[in-house]
Design an enzyme around this catalytic site. Structure first.
Site, short mmCIF file in Angstrom:
data_model
loop_
_atom_site.label_atom_id
_atom_site.label_comp_id
_atom_site.label_asym_id
_atom_site.label_seq_id
_atom_site.Cartn_x
_atom_site.Cartn_y
_atom_site.Cartn_z
N ARG A 45 15.50 9.67 77.85
CA ARG A 45 14.59 8.72 77.81
C ARG A 45 15.04 7.49 78.63
NH1 ARG A 45 17.85 5.70 76.37
NH2 ARG A 45 15.89 3.93 76.53
N ALA A 47 12.91 4.56 81.59
CA ALA A 47 12.01 4.82 82.55
C ALA A 47 12.60 5.71 83.80
CB ALA A 47 11.25 3.77 82.86
N ARG A 75 4.85 11.96 79.14
CA ARG A 75 4.71 10.49 78.42
C ARG A 75 4.03 9.54 79.48
NH1 ARG A 75 10.31 7.92 76.35
NH2 ARG A 75 8.92 6.62 75.22
N GLN A 172 17.36 2.63 69.69
CA GLN A 172 18.10 2.66 71.10
C GLN A 172 19.21 1.72 70.96
OE1 GLN A 172 14.66 3.01 70.75
NE2 GLN A 172 13.66 4.25 72.17
N ASP A 212 9.03 -0.49 81.68
CA ASP A 212 8.41 0.85 81.92
C ASP A 212 7.13 0.88 82.94
OD1 ASP A 212 9.62 0.78 79.23
OD2 ASP A 212 9.61 2.79 79.88
N LYS A 223 9.31 -1.58 75.91
CA LYS A 223 9.77 -1.01 74.54
C LYS A 223 9.10 -2.15 73.49
CE LYS A 223 10.88 1.86 73.34
NZ LYS A 223 10.04 3.04 73.06
O1 MRU Z 1 11.04 5.11 74.74
P1 MRU Z 1 12.07 4.96 75.32
O2 MRU Z 1 13.37 4.94 74.82
O3 MRU Z 1 12.20 5.84 76.85
O4 MRU Z 1 11.73 3.22 76.43
C1 MRU Z 1 12.73 2.86 76.96
C2 MRU Z 1 12.42 1.29 77.38
O5 MRU Z 1 11.63 0.70 77.08
C3 MRU Z 1 13.43 0.66 78.57
O6 MRU Z 1 13.49 -0.54 78.31
C4 MRU Z 1 12.73 0.87 79.64
O7 MRU Z 1 12.32 2.33 80.00
C5 MRU Z 1 13.64 0.58 80.89
S1 MRU Z 1 15.14 1.38 81.13
C6 MRU Z 1 16.02 1.07 82.25
#
Ligand code: MRU
Length: 320
Positions: A45, A47, A75, A172, A212, A223
């Site tokens: 997980r 981005a 996704r 997370q 993302d 997120k």
């Molecule tokens: O659902 P996730 O855990 O993949 O979401 C991750 C996030 O929202 C992070 O803040 C984003 O991907 C940036 S990671 C450098």
């Protein structure tokens, strides 16, 4: 540094982030279908990390055109995934070696996030208290990290205190806490709803988040829970920084209203692990991301530097 995504030339080895920080398990993917499932189920997980994973998934596919559809559907919100797949398709159509191209994509992200961590670290003074949401460190990027990358870099030479949003429903924050713990940086976990109090009290010097998808007018998806943080930060004059590499930008979309928000299973809200929290018959709504308007962003940090506004950022991109 932990390698959350490793390619051994014939298989993709993913560190199962669903089990961290308590268990270490590697999930192997041998084709684009297994890779797409791992992305969807959030074995991997963050981005940039799902983009790198998808690039390797393309390298493992027999039919890249079909694989592109399978991987892109895994996704919808993090554009790194689609950008990585498009990059791979272009390289493959040009006759490039797919495995080499995927390694090159990974290297590009590694170098970008190294620079982002350095630019972001320079924004933090010795003694700063930072608020982080979700997890945007080495695990989430297959490399250095973005918002957490900046904190880890600054923490090498500066005293920091970090408040970590636990980030319901998938926690997370536990990943962020484990990465801070490993680096020896002081931190405390808070429930997401405590952030407003801390911002109002003047306890936070900077909020740093990843992204993302950042679109043309500077609106960005991240997120779920990022938008209220940004609003409360602005209300209390606390700088709000968004850190992301080239792969997170989508200048084909004009504004944030056009970003597709991933909806995930209601079980993520209704249960913690296997434990039901609510009674049978209760349902939940579970959007995985929200969109923050550009007006709440103090600065964007990319591999090109710190940009105080979307026009400056676009100028930096054009100049390369
Ligand atoms: O659902 P996730 O855990 O993949 O979401 C991750 C996030 O929202 C992070 O803040 C984003 O991907 C940036 S990671 C450098």
């Amino acid at each position: 540094m932990v390698d959350s995504v490793v390619f051994n030339g014939s298989e993709l080895l993913l560190l199962d982030q669903r089990l961290l920080p308590h268990k270490t398990k590697i999930v192997k993917c041998k084709d684009e279908h297994e890779t797409a499932t791992a992305i969807k189920d959030m074995v991997v997980r963050g981005a940039p990390a799902i983009g790198i994973t998808a690039a390797y998934g393309m390298a493992l596919a027999e039919n890249p055109e079909k694989a592109a559809q399978v991987l892109k559907a895994a996704r919808p919100t993090a554009v790194d995934l689609a950008n990585a797949v498009e990059y791979m398709l272009n390289e493959i159509r040009k006759g490039a070696d797919a495995k080499k191209a995927a390694v090159e994509w990974h290297e590009k992200i590694r170098e970008s996030t190294r620079k982002i961590s350095e630019y972001g670290a320079a924004l933090l003074k010795d003694g700063s208290t930072v608020l982080l949401h979700c997890n945007a460190g080495p695990l989430a990027t297959g490399a250095y990290g973005t918002s957490l990358g900046a904190v880890l870099e600054a923490g090498k030479t500066k005293q920091l205190m970090v408040y970590v949003d636990e980030t319901r429903p998938r926690f997370q924050g536990a990943l962020t806490a484990s990465e801070l713990r490993a680096a020896g940086i002081s931190h405390k976990v808070i429930v997401d709803s405590a952030a407003g109090l801390l911002l109002k009290q003047g306890s936070i010097d900077a909020v740093m988040v990843g992204a993302d998808r950042i679109v043309r007018n500077g609106d960005f998806a991240n997120k779920i829970g990022t938008y209220p943080l940004a609003v409360v930060a602005k209300e209390n004059n606390v700088p709000f920084y968004v850190l992301a590499p080239f792969s997170t930008f989508d200048f084909s979309i004009e504004n944030g209203d056009q970003i597709k928000i991933e909806q995930r299973s209601e079980d993520e809200v209704l249960k913690i692990g296997k434990q039901a929290i609510y009674q049978k018959g209760t349902s939940a709504y579970n959007p995985a991301f929200d969109v923050t308007p550009a007006k709440y962003v103090t600065a964007y940090v990319s591999e090109y530097g710190v940009a105080r506004g979307i026009s400056e950022l676009q100028g930096q991109f054009r100049r390369g």
